[in-house]
Design an enzyme around this catalytic site. Sequence first.
Site, PDB file in Angstrom:
ATOM      1  CB  CYS A 109      -3.594  35.215 -14.882  1.00  0.00           C
ATOM      2  SG  CYS A 109      -3.373  34.591 -16.782  1.00  0.00           S
ATOM      3  CG  HIS A 233      -1.497  33.277 -11.418  1.00  0.00           C
ATOM      4  ND1 HIS A 233      -2.263  33.006 -11.878  1.00  0.00           N
ATOM      5  CD2 HIS A 233      -0.811  34.359 -12.680  1.00  0.00           C
ATOM      6  CE1 HIS A 233      -2.456  32.382 -13.507  1.00  0.00           C
ATOM      7  NE2 HIS A 233      -1.745  33.183 -13.445  1.00  0.00           N
ATOM      8  CG  ASN A 263      -1.190  30.318 -16.070  1.00  0.00           C
ATOM      9  OD1 ASN A 263      -2.296  30.504 -15.498  1.00  0.00           O
ATOM     10  ND2 ASN A 263      -0.569  31.863 -16.225  1.00  0.00           N
TER      11      ASN A 263
HETATM   12  C1  LIG Z   1       8.440  30.919 -20.227  1.00  0.00           C
HETATM   13  C2  LIG Z   1       9.333  31.006 -19.369  1.00  0.00           C
HETATM   14  C3  LIG Z   1       9.147  29.034 -18.492  1.00  0.00           C
HETATM   15  C4  LIG Z   1      10.792  30.579 -20.325  1.00  0.00           C
HETATM   16  O1  LIG Z   1      11.645  30.099 -19.379  1.00  0.00           O
HETATM   17  P1  LIG Z   1      13.242  30.493 -19.340  1.00  0.00           P
HETATM   18  O2  LIG Z   1      13.921  30.443 -18.784  1.00  0.00           O
HETATM   19  O3  LIG Z   1      12.879  32.173 -19.310  1.00  0.00           O
HETATM   20  O4  LIG Z   1      13.760  30.250 -21.164  1.00  0.00           O
HETATM   21  P2  LIG Z   1      13.690  30.796 -21.940  1.00  0.00           P
HETATM   22  O5  LIG Z   1      13.380  32.017 -22.958  1.00  0.00           O
HETATM   23  O6  LIG Z   1      15.400  32.463 -21.843  1.00  0.00           O
HETATM   24  O7  LIG Z   1      14.400  29.484 -23.241  1.00  0.00           O
HETATM   25  C5  LIG Z   1      15.365  28.826 -23.388  1.00  0.00           C
HETATM   26  C6  LIG Z   1      15.999  27.984 -24.214  1.00  0.00           C
HETATM   27  O8  LIG Z   1      14.593  27.361 -24.152  1.00  0.00           O
HETATM   28  C7  LIG Z   1      14.590  27.243 -24.904  1.00  0.00           C
HETATM   29  N1  LIG Z   1      12.876  26.702 -25.383  1.00  0.00           N
HETATM   30  C8  LIG Z   1      12.081  27.183 -25.529  1.00  0.00           C
HETATM   31  N2  LIG Z   1      10.550  26.820 -24.931  1.00  0.00           N
HETATM   32  C9  LIG Z   1      10.840  25.526 -25.101  1.00  0.00           C
HETATM   33  C10 LIG Z   1      10.991  24.089 -24.703  1.00  0.00           C
HETATM   34  N3  LIG Z   1       9.468  24.320 -24.267  1.00  0.00           N
HETATM   35  N4  LIG Z   1      11.252  22.822 -24.294  1.00  0.00           N
HETATM   36  C11 LIG Z   1      12.947  23.182 -24.707  1.00  0.00           C
HETATM   37  N5  LIG Z   1      13.696  24.531 -24.921  1.00  0.00           N
HETATM   38  C12 LIG Z   1      12.557  25.033 -24.596  1.00  0.00           C
HETATM   39  C13 LIG Z   1      14.615  28.426 -26.496  1.00  0.00           C
HETATM   40  O9  LIG Z   1      14.765  28.396 -27.461  1.00  0.00           O
HETATM   41  C14 LIG Z   1      15.505  28.987 -25.787  1.00  0.00           C
HETATM   42  O10 LIG Z   1      17.357  27.573 -26.311  1.00  0.00           O
HETATM   43  P3  LIG Z   1      18.148  29.173 -26.302  1.00  0.00           P
HETATM   44  O11 LIG Z   1      19.204  29.747 -25.507  1.00  0.00           O
HETATM   45  O12 LIG Z   1      18.737  28.044 -27.636  1.00  0.00           O
HETATM   46  O13 LIG Z   1      17.523  30.167 -27.403  1.00  0.00           O
HETATM   47  C15 LIG Z   1       9.694  31.361 -18.926  1.00  0.00           C
HETATM   48  O14 LIG Z   1      10.274  32.984 -19.266  1.00  0.00           O
HETATM   49  C16 LIG Z   1       8.406  32.164 -17.721  1.00  0.00           C
HETATM   50  O15 LIG Z   1       7.621  31.575 -17.281  1.00  0.00           O
HETATM   51  N6  LIG Z   1       8.025  33.338 -18.830  1.00  0.00           N
HETATM   52  C17 LIG Z   1       6.401  33.798 -17.843  1.00  0.00           C
HETATM   53  C18 LIG Z   1       5.237  33.144 -18.439  1.00  0.00           C
HETATM   54  C19 LIG Z   1       4.187  33.548 -17.216  1.00  0.00           C
HETATM   55  O16 LIG Z   1       3.848  33.101 -16.458  1.00  0.00           O
HETATM   56  N7  LIG Z   1       2.893  33.920 -18.436  1.00  0.00           N
HETATM   57  C20 LIG Z   1       1.397  33.830 -17.389  1.00  0.00           C
HETATM   58  C21 LIG Z   1       1.246  35.082 -16.843  1.00  0.00           C
HETATM   59  S1  LIG Z   1       0.692  34.787 -15.878  1.00  0.00           S
END
Ligand SMILES: CC(C)(COP(=O)(O)OP(=O)(O)OC[C@H]1O[C@@H](n2cnc3c(N)ncnc32)[C@H](O)[C@@H]1OP(=O)(O)O)[C@@H](O)C(=O)NCCC(=O)NCCS
Length: 308
Positions: A109, A233, A263
């Site tokens: 990315c 990004h 993204n």
């Molecule tokens: C992926 C992302 C949005 C997740 O957000 P988060 O606040 O970290 O959420 P978590 O992973 O802690 O998940 C929280 C809860 O939601 C749940 N959950 C995960 N995906 C879900 C979805 N699509 N819908 C609903 N619930 C979901 C999880 O199971 C978790 O439940 P639990 O607390 O019972 O275990 C975030 O971590 C993120 O953006 N990370 C960076 C990713 C990125 O930018 N990647 C590319 C880089 S170039």
Amino acid sequence: VPNEELTSLFDTSDEWIAERSGIRARRLATGPLVATQPPVHPVDGLGTTATMAVTAASEALGRAGVRGADVDLVIVATMTPDQVIPGTSSPVAAQLGIRGGAMDLNAACAGFTYGVITGAGFIHAGADCVLVIGADTMSRATNWEDRTNAFLFGDGAGAVVLEASPGQSSMLGWDVGVDGSLAEILYADHGSGMVMKGQEVFRRAVLAASESARVAMDRAKVEPGDIALFVPHQANLRIMRAMADRLGIDATRIASVIEWSGNTSSASIPLALAQSIADDRLHDGDLVLMAGFGSGMTWSTVVWRWGR
Ligand SMILES: CC(C)(COP(=O)(O)OP(=O)(O)OC[C@H]1O[C@@H](n2cnc3c(N)ncnc32)[C@H](O)[C@@H]1OP(=O)(O)O)[C@@H](O)C(=O)NCCC(=O)NCCS
């Protein structure tokens, strides 16, 4: 494809996705969302990395008043090439009438900003015109059964034309970096979808990309308050805001398309640039801060004085 459509694939909701990422929809070149396994190869009649790249590049060349024959080098930043061999830049060059050099660049990315720095390097080495395209078909690299990250990604392409010119427009500062020991927090093997440790990526991205932006601004001898447009990004709206906050850049200066694009990897920064031009938010002489980061982990920042 709005968030609501993803509920047919896995347990999620529009509210959850929008709150955690700022994303409401994404565009998919690979057609309707029926695949439970990512279609690894381009499918006839559907969009590909090359078709999107050509569409974006044609528009950029048209706006710049440049013909394909005048391009000394085309760089296609992508981590989703249409074939293993040759590079996607070859069919793109053929369709644009480019006989100068062509190469693919994979810095995940961070690819577009790596491409801009590489292109500027070629200009300094004597090239007159370099076309830099960011294009990714993330839908082919997504595991559509994995609700923890599938909602993040979309397909797209954007392009810029870099020309040698005596005008004020130029790259004032840049930075690139990598921490290869972090490759395991976001990867995809041949033929299978992405695997990601979301929270780890989030934390590392904010730290590394903010530090890189600070280094690039120092080299450019500019202050955060001088930045007219901050184009990070587009990975997650919360990451983009956290970066602006750390850097001391006002949130109103952030260029964002993530709400409708998701993204799009290498395409995300040029898409946000194009949207800013369409919205009359980017003018000749403005200082633009472009900050890429991604799998690898790679990061790469450009400070550019916009214009001709
Ligand atoms: C992926 C992302 C949005 C997740 O957000 P988060 O606040 O970290 O959420 P978590 O992973 O802690 O998940 C929280 C809860 O939601 C749940 N959950 C995960 N995906 C879900 C979805 N699509 N819908 C609903 N619930 C979901 C999880 O199971 C978790 O439940 P639990 O607390 O019972 O275990 C975030 O971590 C993120 O953006 N990370 C960076 C990713 C990125 O930018 N990647 C590319 C880089 S170039």
